[in-house]
Design a protein around this motif. Structure first.
Motif, short mmCIF file in Angstrom:
data_model
loop_
_atom_site.label_atom_id
_atom_site.label_comp_id
_atom_site.label_asym_id
_atom_site.label_seq_id
_atom_site.Cartn_x
_atom_site.Cartn_y
_atom_site.Cartn_z
N TRP B 115 -11.25 4.21 -11.97
CA TRP B 115 -10.26 3.50 -12.77
C TRP B 115 -8.87 3.60 -12.16
CZ3 TRP B 115 -9.07 -0.06 -16.10
CH2 TRP B 115 -7.96 0.04 -16.93
N ASP B 116 -8.50 4.78 -11.82
CA ASP B 116 -7.16 4.97 -11.26
C ASP B 116 -7.09 4.49 -9.81
OD1 ASP B 116 -4.91 5.91 -12.70
OD2 ASP B 116 -4.62 7.32 -11.03
N ASP B 117 -8.02 4.96 -9.00
CA ASP B 117 -7.97 4.67 -7.56
C ASP B 117 -8.06 3.18 -7.26
OD1 ASP B 117 -7.73 7.32 -7.07
OD2 ASP B 117 -9.72 7.60 -6.19
N LEU B 118 -8.98 2.49 -7.90
CA LEU B 118 -9.19 1.09 -7.52
C LEU B 118 -8.05 0.21 -8.00
CD1 LEU B 118 -13.03 0.46 -7.69
CD2 LEU B 118 -11.59 1.18 -5.78
N ARG B 119 -7.44 0.57 -9.12
CA ARG B 119 -6.24 -0.19 -9.51
C ARG B 119 -5.15 0.02 -8.47
NH1 ARG B 119 -4.14 1.41 -14.83
NH2 ARG B 119 -5.06 3.40 -14.30
N ARG B 120 -5.09 1.24 -7.96
CA ARG B 120 -4.07 1.51 -6.93
C ARG B 120 -4.37 0.79 -5.62
NH1 ARG B 120 -0.47 5.01 -8.88
NH2 ARG B 120 -1.17 6.00 -10.81
N VAL B 121 -5.65 0.63 -5.32
CA VAL B 121 -6.02 -0.14 -4.12
C VAL B 121 -5.45 -1.55 -4.23
CG1 VAL B 121 -7.98 -1.31 -3.03
CG2 VAL B 121 -8.11 1.15 -3.52
N GLY B 122 -5.60 -2.15 -5.41
CA GLY B 122 -5.07 -3.50 -5.61
C GLY B 122 -3.55 -3.52 -5.58
N ALA B 123 -2.95 -2.51 -6.21
CA ALA B 123 -1.50 -2.47 -6.29
C ALA B 123 -0.86 -2.26 -4.92
CB ALA B 123 -1.07 -1.36 -7.25
N VAL B 124 -1.51 -1.45 -4.08
CA VAL B 124 -0.98 -1.21 -2.73
C VAL B 124 -1.00 -2.52 -1.93
CG1 VAL B 124 -1.58 -0.15 -0.52
CG2 VAL B 124 -1.49 1.25 -2.59
N ALA B 125 -2.11 -3.24 -2.03
CA ALA B 125 -2.20 -4.51 -1.29
C ALA B 125 -1.15 -5.50 -1.81
CB ALA B 125 -3.61 -5.08 -1.45
N ARG B 126 -0.96 -5.51 -3.09
CA ARG B 126 0.05 -6.40 -3.68
C ARG B 126 1.44 -6.04 -3.15
NH1 ARG B 126 3.58 -5.43 -7.52
NH2 ARG B 126 4.53 -7.20 -8.62
N ALA B 127 1.73 -4.74 -3.11
CA ALA B 127 3.05 -4.30 -2.63
C ALA B 127 3.26 -4.71 -1.17
CB ALA B 127 3.16 -2.78 -2.79
N MET B 128 2.20 -4.66 -0.38
CA MET B 128 2.33 -5.07 1.03
C MET B 128 2.67 -6.56 1.12
SD MET B 128 -0.91 -2.97 2.57
CE MET B 128 -0.79 -3.52 4.27
N LEU B 129 2.07 -7.35 0.27
CA LEU B 129 2.33 -8.79 0.28
C LEU B 129 3.76 -9.07 -0.18
CD1 LEU B 129 -1.14 -9.68 -1.22
CD2 LEU B 129 -0.34 -10.45 1.04
N VAL B 130 4.19 -8.32 -1.18
CA VAL B 130 5.56 -8.48 -1.67
C VAL B 130 6.55 -8.12 -0.56
CG1 VAL B 130 7.28 -7.54 -3.29
CG2 VAL B 130 5.00 -8.17 -4.11
N ASN B 131 6.26 -7.00 0.13
CA ASN B 131 7.15 -6.59 1.22
C ASN B 131 7.21 -7.66 2.31
OD1 ASN B 131 7.73 -4.22 -0.06
ND2 ASN B 131 6.26 -2.99 1.11
N ALA B 132 6.06 -8.24 2.60
CA ALA B 132 6.03 -9.28 3.64
C ALA B 132 6.91 -10.46 3.24
CB ALA B 132 4.60 -9.73 3.89
N ALA B 133 6.83 -10.84 1.97
CA ALA B 133 7.64 -11.96 1.49
C ALA B 133 9.12 -11.61 1.51
CB ALA B 133 7.20 -12.36 0.08
N ALA B 134 9.41 -10.40 1.05
CA ALA B 134 10.81 -9.97 0.99
C ALA B 134 11.42 -9.93 2.39
CB ALA B 134 10.90 -8.60 0.32
N THR B 135 10.63 -9.49 3.36
CA THR B 135 11.12 -9.47 4.75
C THR B 135 11.43 -10.90 5.20
OG1 THR B 135 9.72 -7.55 5.12
CG2 THR B 135 10.59 -8.64 7.08
N ALA B 136 10.51 -11.81 4.91
CA ALA B 136 10.70 -13.20 5.33
C ALA B 136 11.92 -13.82 4.65
CB ALA B 136 9.44 -14.01 5.00
N TRP B 137 12.14 -13.47 3.41
CA TRP B 137 13.27 -14.05 2.66
C TRP B 137 14.54 -13.23 2.82
CZ3 TRP B 137 9.60 -14.40 -2.11
CH2 TRP B 137 8.73 -15.50 -1.96
N ASN B 138 14.38 -12.10 3.52
CA ASN B 138 15.53 -11.24 3.75
C ASN B 138 16.18 -10.81 2.43
OD1 ASN B 138 17.21 -9.78 5.31
ND2 ASN B 138 18.45 -11.52 6.04
N CYS B 139 15.35 -10.37 1.52
CA CYS B 139 15.85 -9.91 0.22
C CYS B 139 15.16 -8.61 -0.16
CB CYS B 139 15.61 -10.97 -0.86
SG CYS B 139 13.88 -11.11 -1.33
#
Ligand code: FES
Ligand code: FES
Lengths: 154, 729
Positions: B115-139
């Motif tokens: 329950w805890d670990d697999l939600r974190r697996v999803g959340a980590v991947a989401r954070a990576m995607l957010v970081n990628a977007a933020a880098t591209a948008w420079n924000c």
């Protein structure tokens, strides 16, 4: 011996001994693995196919007795006017647990609906004698009602 | 018609790992084999790959045995990844503990452990995607949110799909899973919503999914004959007669060992088809060497148990107060002996494994609940390195604990190596029933008493079970905190064992599946002696202290009171006196696998025949604050209840001369449609972490039924399965 079998609308050839059950001819020789093996003694219904439309336990039906009859397996139910409704109801109610018995259950249910389009609970009790080890009976009953256009209480 | 054989290629991926707490997140880069629709996918970690078109592939880590984890575990990842469920594709993982840690199906543990670990697996991947977007948008990443597989810049409304961003995550370090933010449950779009099983279409169309459906080029089929008496050696076999059968390719004796969960002695017959192998096997006319277990019998066990119960207990597991002194006074004394039999698991798909030994390496396709110990067993038995063995997990046609043992896997591996070709070993139903790890039989000899106010003043249980001294056979044990331990001041739990040469093992709700019947029936007897309403009597016994004990032995009486009150209402318990003659209601509760369950059964007994008809089951369940997949949860709970009824009504394995007497569904019947009652379920939510549902619904239904029979007939069932001839009026 080489047998010419009518399976799912195609003529297929199987070189097997006459006493080979249809189940093993389908599964091992013809690669049609939808019909399942559960008991081998006509007890569980996992191996149910239609022979000329009649639900038949293929684990005790020798290939030599098939003759020119039409054999239909779960693989052809998508093209069967009732079978596809049964499958749709099964998916909608998410009947399966492990799913192993379900091809046989769907074959039995389709044969029931072909004969009795609006089965009562008693009809279902009588026709649906297949074992579901996971005990999904509540949903099997509901799905049969649904496929036959009757009200379903879940 | 063959299962996709894409699994092996994942081993060749480049891997890097981030370890944080218990969660291992491995990053696999550049997968080789993708389905056409997910071509060009980028792996964000071992569980998540995202294709340029936005389709997300999520790995299902655990074996699917019908408990629904191939759907429910990926739901946890998808939720936190914040993607639309329609865009998720699920792939069954191979056994690969380096990537996926523990991969097994048991103990109703998939939800609590992941329950805890697999939600974190999803959340980590989401954070990576957010970081990628933020880098591209420079924000700053904090200016972005996600929805439906897109990263969105909140103030400008700029929006980029994950499919575009995934490529930019290659080689990027993942954030710390421990600190990555998780969703507020009120925002859940997937968790808690009914989702049909991912494989439902394949199931209803008969697509090859199961171990038994595996087909490899040039594959041969095997049967393996073992002694009816567990572990007996081959004395003689007519190998030549078997070889003469058409299609038979190879026949050989396997020496095997003495470990009952390993490779046992037997004769393998390998042929072009399973039917031919089976005919070859019939020609063997195998004779077996003598074995000491042949002296063991169910009838003898019954006798020995009685003798043991009459003498001093071999061990006292717990003693509080002084039960003997407490019943000596005013109390109404009640003595009763309870028995439940050996049971076979009988998953509907008979045991099988396909194995292929090639160039010193072994590839295995197995319906196993516990693949890694299987791999280790194969390695040890065949003298191979575990790294040279790959185990692919197929869907299992039921498990129920049987496939926690990998005896059939090691047999297939051995036979395949001897044969030098891919081999599918398939057991017959008779093989399965004769070579199970049975639910052990059990005997409870109770004495105790109640006072005039309906208080249990003393409780003594002499539990007679199987084992060697203190060491009980697998799943034949009882814990010192088993209810009503700690709820009765004068409480004693004794244990004596007798030796057993028959293998036993965990079966759905191990221990509990027999213990609940004995305990909750005896509680009913005490209620009756006190002249009390059996449900009110139970409430009084649970008392008003919410928590009893702590740690592993903690018992939350408040949660049990909650489900008991719920089932009282659902079943309209108070009006049960209005039921017609011959119909009765019974109640029972049981705590197991961290779940609190109370159940009421209404049953009608036919006066002339004694036949029992279960009219309805009401079931209240408390497994914490969140049901992951309500559709699957309902199915699990209803199925478990009906399975429990099947145990009570029909099932029994008898040991005769060291072997199981029953052999197929003719003499080991299972409940069928006509006997299946409606099961009304209510989930009572409490603010506790979510726990599993595969097992805990089963145990209380048996005593609820036998208590209903008592209410209907005045006859107490103290031995299972129920014998209708004893219920004739
Ligand atoms: S396998 Fe044919 S009825 Fe069971
Ligand atoms: S769904 Fe598992 S046997 Fe029916």
């Amino acid at each position: 011996m080489a047998y010419k079998l009518n399976v799912n609308g195609k003529v297929l050839e199987a070189d097997v001994e006459p006493d080979t059950p249809l189940l093993w001819t389908l599964r091992d020789t013809l690669g049609i693995t939808g019909p399942k093996f559960g008991c081998g003694v006509a007890q569980c219904g996992a191996c149910t196919v239609h022979i000329d439309g009649k639900a038949t336990r293929s684990c005790v039906f020798p290939v030599s007795a098939v003759g020119a009859a039409q054999v239909t397996t779960i693989e052809a139910m998508e093209n069967h006017p009732i079978g596809k409704k049964v499958q749709a109801a099964w998916m909608e109610l998410d009947v399966a647990q492990c799913g192993y018995c379900q091809p046989g259950q769907i074959m039995a249910a389709t044969a029931l609906l072909a004969k009795t389009p609006k089965p009562t609970d008693a009809d279902i009790d009588q026709a649906m004698t297949n074992i579901c080890r996971c005990a999904t009976y509540t949903r099997i009953r509901a799905a049969i009602k649904k496929a036959s256009g009757q009200a379903v209480k879940a | 018609m063959t299962l996709e054989l894409t699994g092996a290629s994942r081993r060749d991926l480049l891997k890097a790992s981030v370890v944080s707490g218990g969660l291992v997140l491995s990053f696999s880069i550049a997968p080789k084999a993708e389905a056409a629709e997910t071509a060009g996918s980028q792996a964000l970690n071992a569980y998540v790959r995202i294709a340029p078109n936005g389709l997300v592939t999520i790995m299902a880590k655990n074996p699917e045995i019908g408990q629904g984890v191939k759907t429910s575990l990926p739901m946890m990842i998808a939720e936190e990844l914040d993607v639309a469920w329609e865009n998720v594709r699920i792939e069954q993982a191979d056994n690969d503990p380096k990537l996926f840690s523990r991969q097994f199906a048991g103990g109703s543990l998939a939800t609590p452990m992941n329950w805890d670990d697999l939600r974190r697996v999803g959340a980590v991947a989401r954070a990576m995607l957010v970081n990628a977007a933020a880098t591209a948008w420079n924000c700053p990443a904090g200016e972005c949110k996600t929805a439906d597989g897109h990263v969105i810049h909140v103030s400008t409304g700029r929006k980029t799909p994950y499919g575009v961003l995934a490529g930019q995550c290659a080689g990027v370090a993942a954030p710390d899973p421990k600190t990555v933010p998780l969703k507020n449950p009120k925002d859940y779009k997937i968790i808690g919503k009914p989702k049909p099983q991912y494989d439902t279409k394949k199931i209803v169309t008969g697509a090859p999914l199961f171990g038994i459906d595996v087909r490899l080029p040039g594959m041969l089929y095997a049967t393996y004959e073992k002694a009816p008496v567990f572990g007996a050696k081959v004395a003689s076999a007519d190998v030549d007669a078997a070889k003469a059968v058409k299609g038979v390719k190879k026949v050989f004796v396997v020496d095997g060992g003495t470990d009952l969960s390993g490779l046992l002695p037997g004769v393998a017959v390998v042929a072009d088809s399973w039917w031919q192998a089976k005919k070859g096997r019939t020609a063997l006319k195998t004779k077996w060497a003598d074995h000491p277990t042949a002296k063991q019998n169910s009838a003898l066990f019954d006798e020995t148990a009685k003798k043991l119960a009459a003498g001093p207990a071999q061990k006292t597991l717990r003693k509080d107060g002084d039960p003997d002194a407490a019943v000596a006074g005013e109390a109404k004394k009640v003595e009763a002996a309870y028995f439940y039999p050996f049971l076979a698991h009988a998953p509907l798909e008979p045991q099988n494994t396909t194995a292929w030994f090639k160039d010193g390496k072994l590839e295995i396709w197995a319906p196993s609940q516990n693949p890694e110990p299987g791999r280790q067993l194969v390695a040890k038995t065949l003298g191979m390195k575990p790294d040279d063995i790959t185990v692919h997990m197929t869907r299992c046609g039921g498990g129920f604990g049987r496939r926690l043992s990998n005896d059939y896997m090691v047999e297939a591996a051995w036979i395949a190596r001897e044969t030098g070709a891919p081999v599918k070993l398939l057991w017959s139903r008779e093989d399965d029933m004769h070579h199970d790890f049975y639910r052990p039989a059990g005997y409870h000899f109770f004495s105790g008493g109640v006072d005039a106010k309906g208080n249990v003043v003393a409780w003594k249980d002499h539990f007679v079970t199987f084992g060697q001294g203190d060491q009980t056979s697998s799943s034949a044990n009882i814990g010192p905190t088993e209810f009503p331990s700690r709820f009765v001041a004068n409480f004693q739990l004794d244990q004596s064992t007798m030796p057993l040469g028959v293998p036993t093992g965990p079966m759905r709700a191990p221990g509990s599946n027999g213990i609940a019947f004995a305990m909750q029936s005896y509680i009913d007897e005490l209620a009756h002696a006190a002249g009390a309403d059996p449900l009110a009597f139970r409430k009084q016994l649970l008392g008003d202290k919410p928590m009893v004990g702590e740690g592993a032995g903690a018992y939350n009486a408040g949660r049990m009171q909650g489900v008991l009150a719920a089932v009282e209402k659902m079943s309209n318990w108070k009006d049960r006196a209005k039921l017609p003659a011959g119909t009765g209601m019974g109640v029972a509760f049981h705590f197991s696998h961290a779940g609190y369950f109370a159940e009421v059964v209404q049953a009608t007994v036919n006066k002339a025949t004694g036949a029992v008809k279960v009219d309805k089951v009401w079931l209240a369940a408390d497994v914490g604050r969140q049901i992951v997949n309500p559709l699957g949860a309902m199915n699990q709970v209803q199925g478990a209840a009906i399975e429990g009824l099947s145990h009570a009504l029909y099932q029994k394995i008898t040991i005769v001369d060291g072997a199981a007497k029953q052999s197929n569904f003719g003499d080991y019947p299972l409940l069928r449609m006509a006997a299946a009652p409606p099961v009304e379920v209510q989930f009572v939510t409490t603010d506790y972490p979510p726990t599993g549902l595969g097992e805990p619904a089963l145990p209380p239904v048996l005593p609820a039924l036998t208590n209903a029979i008592f209410a209907a007939t005045g006859k107490r069932i103290r031995s299972l399965p129920i014998d209708p001839s004893q219920l004739k009026a």
